[in-house]
Structures are given as structure tokens and as C-alpha cells.
Design an enzyme around this catalytic site. Structure first.
Site, PDB file in Angstrom:
ATOM      1  N   SER A 143       0.855  -1.195   0.000  1.00 56.43           N
ATOM      2  CA  SER A 143       0.000   0.000   0.000  1.00 56.43           C
ATOM      3  C   SER A 143       0.883   1.234   0.000  1.00 56.43           C
ATOM      4  O   SER A 143       2.014   1.189   0.494  1.00 56.43           O
ATOM      5  CB  SER A 143      -0.861   0.002   1.270  1.00 56.43           C
ATOM      6  OG  SER A 143      -1.430   1.279   1.469  1.00 56.43           O
ATOM      7  N   TYR A 156      -0.865  -0.843  10.188  1.00 56.66           N
ATOM      8  CA  TYR A 156      -1.026  -1.178   8.757  1.00 56.66           C
ATOM      9  C   TYR A 156       0.194  -0.716   7.959  1.00 56.66           C
ATOM     10  O   TYR A 156       0.724  -1.460   7.119  1.00 56.66           O
ATOM     11  CB  TYR A 156      -2.305  -0.497   8.277  1.00 56.66           C
ATOM     12  CG  TYR A 156      -2.721  -0.769   6.852  1.00 56.66           C
ATOM     13  CD1 TYR A 156      -3.329  -1.969   6.500  1.00 56.66           C
ATOM     14  CD2 TYR A 156      -2.563   0.203   5.864  1.00 56.66           C
ATOM     15  CE1 TYR A 156      -3.747  -2.196   5.200  1.00 56.66           C
ATOM     16  CE2 TYR A 156      -2.988  -0.013   4.566  1.00 56.66           C
ATOM     17  CZ  TYR A 156      -3.582  -1.217   4.231  1.00 56.66           C
ATOM     18  OH  TYR A 156      -3.999  -1.443   2.940  1.00 56.66           O
ATOM     19  N   ALA A 158       3.209  -0.241   9.066  1.00 60.20           N
ATOM     20  CA  ALA A 158       4.358  -1.083   9.444  1.00 60.20           C
ATOM     21  C   ALA A 158       4.280  -2.436   8.740  1.00 60.20           C
ATOM     22  O   ALA A 158       5.282  -2.955   8.230  1.00 60.20           O
ATOM     23  CB  ALA A 158       4.400  -1.268  10.954  1.00 60.20           C
TER      24      ALA A 158
HETATM   25  P1  NDP Z   1     -11.577  -6.067   1.010  1.00 56.70           P
HETATM   26  O1  NDP Z   1     -11.876  -5.823   2.438  1.00 56.70           O
HETATM   27  O2  NDP Z   1     -12.502  -5.534  -0.021  1.00 56.70           O
HETATM   28  O3  NDP Z   1     -11.394  -7.651   0.749  1.00 56.70           O
HETATM   29  C1  NDP Z   1     -10.633  -8.385   1.634  1.00 56.70           C
HETATM   30  C2  NDP Z   1     -10.485  -9.814   1.159  1.00 56.70           C
HETATM   31  O4  NDP Z   1      -9.519 -10.447   2.014  1.00 56.70           O
HETATM   32  C3  NDP Z   1     -11.748 -10.634   1.274  1.00 56.70           C
HETATM   33  O5  NDP Z   1     -11.720 -11.635   0.275  1.00 56.70           O
HETATM   34  C4  NDP Z   1     -11.602 -11.280   2.667  1.00 56.70           C
HETATM   35  O6  NDP Z   1     -12.326 -12.514   2.809  1.00 56.70           O
HETATM   36  C5  NDP Z   1     -10.125 -11.549   2.665  1.00 56.70           C
HETATM   37  N1  NDP Z   1      -9.535 -11.661   4.000  1.00 56.70           N
HETATM   38  C6  NDP Z   1      -9.511 -10.756   5.001  1.00 56.70           C
HETATM   39  N2  NDP Z   1      -8.860 -11.241   6.070  1.00 56.70           N
HETATM   40  C7  NDP Z   1      -8.456 -12.493   5.727  1.00 56.70           C
HETATM   41  C8  NDP Z   1      -7.778 -13.527   6.410  1.00 56.70           C
HETATM   42  N3  NDP Z   1      -7.336 -13.375   7.660  1.00 56.70           N
HETATM   43  N4  NDP Z   1      -7.583 -14.710   5.759  1.00 56.70           N
HETATM   44  C9  NDP Z   1      -8.004 -14.886   4.482  1.00 56.70           C
HETATM   45  N5  NDP Z   1      -8.655 -13.936   3.795  1.00 56.70           N
HETATM   46  C10 NDP Z   1      -8.887 -12.768   4.418  1.00 56.70           C
HETATM   47  O7  NDP Z   1     -10.097  -5.458   0.810  1.00 56.70           O
HETATM   48  P2  NDP Z   1      -9.446  -4.719  -0.456  1.00 56.70           P
HETATM   49  O8  NDP Z   1      -9.821  -5.422  -1.687  1.00 56.70           O
HETATM   50  O9  NDP Z   1      -9.668  -3.263  -0.360  1.00 56.70           O
HETATM   51  O10 NDP Z   1      -7.888  -4.929  -0.159  1.00 56.70           O
HETATM   52  C11 NDP Z   1      -7.136  -5.978  -0.737  1.00 56.70           C
HETATM   53  C12 NDP Z   1      -5.664  -5.716  -0.459  1.00 56.70           C
HETATM   54  O11 NDP Z   1      -5.284  -4.461  -1.030  1.00 56.70           O
HETATM   55  C13 NDP Z   1      -5.311  -5.632   1.017  1.00 56.70           C
HETATM   56  O12 NDP Z   1      -4.062  -6.205   1.252  1.00 56.70           O
HETATM   57  C14 NDP Z   1      -5.243  -4.134   1.270  1.00 56.70           C
HETATM   58  O13 NDP Z   1      -4.428  -3.832   2.359  1.00 56.70           O
HETATM   59  C15 NDP Z   1      -4.650  -3.665  -0.045  1.00 56.70           C
HETATM   60  N6  NDP Z   1      -4.884  -2.260  -0.344  1.00 56.70           N
HETATM   61  C16 NDP Z   1      -6.143  -1.766  -0.505  1.00 56.70           C
HETATM   62  C17 NDP Z   1      -6.325  -0.436  -0.816  1.00 56.70           C
HETATM   63  C18 NDP Z   1      -7.668   0.168  -1.029  1.00 56.70           C
HETATM   64  O14 NDP Z   1      -7.737   1.399  -1.220  1.00 56.70           O
HETATM   65  N7  NDP Z   1      -8.742  -0.600  -1.001  1.00 56.70           N
HETATM   66  C19 NDP Z   1      -5.189   0.479  -0.955  1.00 56.70           C
HETATM   67  C20 NDP Z   1      -3.921  -0.138  -0.751  1.00 56.70           C
HETATM   68  C21 NDP Z   1      -3.785  -1.462  -0.476  1.00 56.70           C
HETATM   69  P3  NDP Z   1     -13.832 -12.534   3.462  1.00 56.70           P
HETATM   70  O15 NDP Z   1     -14.715 -11.821   2.479  1.00 56.70           O
HETATM   71  O16 NDP Z   1     -14.170 -13.963   3.602  1.00 56.70           O
HETATM   72  O17 NDP Z   1     -13.730 -11.799   4.761  1.00 56.70           O
END
Ligand code: NDP
Length: 248
Positions: A143, A156, A158
Site C-alpha cells: 500500500s 497497517y 508497518a
Molecule cells: P476487502 O476488504 O474488499 O477484501 C478483503 C479480502 O480479504 C476478502 O476476500 C476477505 O475474505 C479476505 N480476508 C480478510 N482477512 C483475511 C484472512 N485473515 N484470511 C483470508 N482472507 C482474508 O479489501 P481490499 O480489496 O480493499 O484490499 C485488498 C488488499 O489491497 C489488502 O491487502 C489491502 O491492504 C490492499 N490495499 C487496498 C487499498 C484500497 O484502497 N482498497 C489500498 C492499498 C492497499 P472474506 O470476504 O471472507 O472476509
């Protein structure tokens, strides 16, 4: 055109938001995709339906990526479904924002475990199979918070900064096996994760985004598909920022 036919990808958190767009991008290039998710069976079922509708091979693997036993089971299920894993996308993540003085130890630990420890657990579980085939792609989703820091996101930021060091270490350890490791750092993309960001902060970010719009999940999916391809075989240990110029 990127051709991933014959390749198998495991996308953590691949059922919603950015992870779903990554799964769709990889499937669109011909890869079979194992979608991991934590608990939302309905979203996962819909994601699988979408991929199958595209004519892609898809498997679902429910499990918590911060838990070592779950990760091993998820990887075993993906291997059982498709026989190998060529591409690992460590995308699962979540945030629990608070100023440091108000941040609990649990908030710290859970965010570090889900965003950073998970990448170590998943990479460790798939690297043997990649080493055997002398080909592999590990793509971690970081990110812009991990590059510039962000008030209220010490945990986050870190974790995401830690992922950069982890990515480079994997790249150095695995280069001789033709396994690359890179990190994609998205800017602001509206998903479940970010939907509650106050409108004022979104407007402020928009003022700083050179390309004048928020990111779309597909913007990240396209970057991941490229890094997964043979065309990116000479790129490793890099951070690819996909933020429309926000952090430039
Ligand atoms: P969402 O919250 O929309 O989706 C999260 C996904 O991760 C879901 O499929 C969820 O599954 C799954 N998930 C969460 N925790 C776990 C876990 N412990 N084990 C397995 N699966 C898990 O997130 P985003 O799409 O926004 O983010 C995706 C990535 O992009 C992340 O790493 C985030 O930090 C990064 N990111 C996002 C940004 C943004 O602006 N959105 C910006 C920068 C980085 P379930 O539905 O079953 O809970």
C-alpha cells in the site's frame, strides 16, 4: 497479450474487492485460480461463479491466512484441485485504524498478522512446489501507506512496509530458481476496506492524484497479471506503485 494458460494461481482474499479483480485478471489471461477467503462464503461463491462464467477453472479455499494450519490446508486444497501453484498473490489484508496512543495491542497484532505474517506463511507453504518447477511468481499487495506512512495506520503502515523488505528477501533467496517476488502498492481504491473513509479525506486525496480519479480494482489486477507473466521474467524485488500519481 499476456498469456497465463497452463498456469495456476492462488490469490489470498481473492473473493472481493481488489483480490477479486486480481483473480479475474489472472483468469482472463488463461490461468486457473484458487481463491482463498476468510469467512464470507456468499461472496466467494459469487466470485467463483464469475470466473467460471469466463470459462476459467476455479477452486475455493476457505481459511485464515494468519493461521499456519489454515494456510497449509488452503495450499493443500489448491494443489489437490490443480496439481501445482505457479503464482501466489498475497492480497488478503485488513486494517484497524487508530492513533498510536489509542491503538490496542490486539489491533497491532491482528493487522501485522493478517497483512505481513500471512505472506511469510503462504510463501513458505508454496515455495517448495515452485522450486521444483524452476518457475514461480510471488506478488505481494502492499500500500502507499507502507511507503509514506499514514496517521492512524501505524500497524497497517508497518505491516505493508515490512512486506517490502520481505519481498526483497524472497527475491534474493529465490532468484536462482527463476522465482520472482515483487510488490504492488495500490493507492486509494474504494472497496469494503475503504468505504467508510470520510468524503472529505477522499476529496483531499483526489486533489493529489495526478490522473484525477480514484483507483479501480482492475488497475491493480492488470499490474499483477503483468508481473505474473513471462514478459516480467527480468523484474524482481521491485515495488510497483499503482496510485495514479498520488504519492509521486
Ligand atoms: P476487502 O476488504 O474488499 O477484501 C478483503 C479480502 O480479504 C476478502 O476476500 C476477505 O475474505 C479476505 N480476508 C480478510 N482477512 C483475511 C484472512 N485473515 N484470511 C483470508 N482472507 C482474508 O479489501 P481490499 O480489496 O480493499 O484490499 C485488498 C488488499 O489491497 C489488502 O491487502 C489491502 O491492504 C490492499 N490495499 C487496498 C487499498 C484500497 O484502497 N482498497 C489500498 C492499498 C492497499 P472474506 O470476504 O471472507 O472476509
Amino acid at each position: 497479450m499476456i498469456d497465463l494458460s497452463g498456469k495456476v494461481a492462488l490469490v489470498t482474499g481473492g473473493s472481493r474487492g481488489i483480490g477479486l479483480a486480481i483473480s479475474e485478471a489472472l483468469a482472463g489471461c488463461g490461468a486457473a485460480v484458487a481463491i482463498n477467503y476468510k469467512e464470507n462464503d456468499e461472496a466467494a461463491g459469487q466470485a467463483a461463479g464469475k470466473l467460471e462464467g469466463m470459462g476459467a477453472r476455479c477452486a475455493l479455499a476457505r481459511g485464515d491466512v494468519s493461521d499456519a494450519e489454515d494456510v497449509q490446508r488452503v495450499v493443500d486444497e489448491a494443489l489437490e484441485a490443480f496439481g501445482k501453484i505457479d503464482i501466489l498473490v498475497n492480497n488478503a489484508g485488513f486494517n484497524r485504524d487508530a492513533l498510536i496512543l489509542r491503538m490496542s495491542l490486539d489491533d497491532w497484532d491482528e493487522v501485522i498478522d493478517t497483512n505481513l505474517k500471512s505472506a511469510f506463511l503462504c510463501a513458505k507453504a508454496v515455495l517448495r512446489t515452485m522450486m521444483r518447477q524452476h518457475w514461480g511468481r510471488i506478488i505481494n499487495i502492499g500500500s502507499v501507506s507502507g511507503l509514506a506512512g499514514n496517521a492512524g495506520q501505524a500497524n497497517y503502515a508497518a505491516a505493508k512496509a515490512g512486506l517490502i523488505g520481505f519481498t526483497k528477501a524472497v527475491a534474493r533467496e529465490m532468484g536462482s530458481r527463476s522465482i520472482t517476488a515483487n510488490l504492488v502498492a495500490p493507492g486509494l481504491v474504494i472497496t469494503e476496506l475503504t468505504k467508510d473513509i470520510p468524503r472529505r479525506l477522499v476529496e483531499e486525496a483526489l486533489q493529489r492524484i495526478v490522473l484525477g480519479r480514484l483507483g479501480k480494482p482492475e488497475d491493480v489486477g492488470a499490474a499483477v497479471a503483468f508481473l505474473a507473466s513471462d514478459e516480467a521474467s527480468y523484474i524482481t524485488g521491485q515495488v510497483l506503485v499503482v496510485d495514479g500519481g498520488l504519492g509521486m
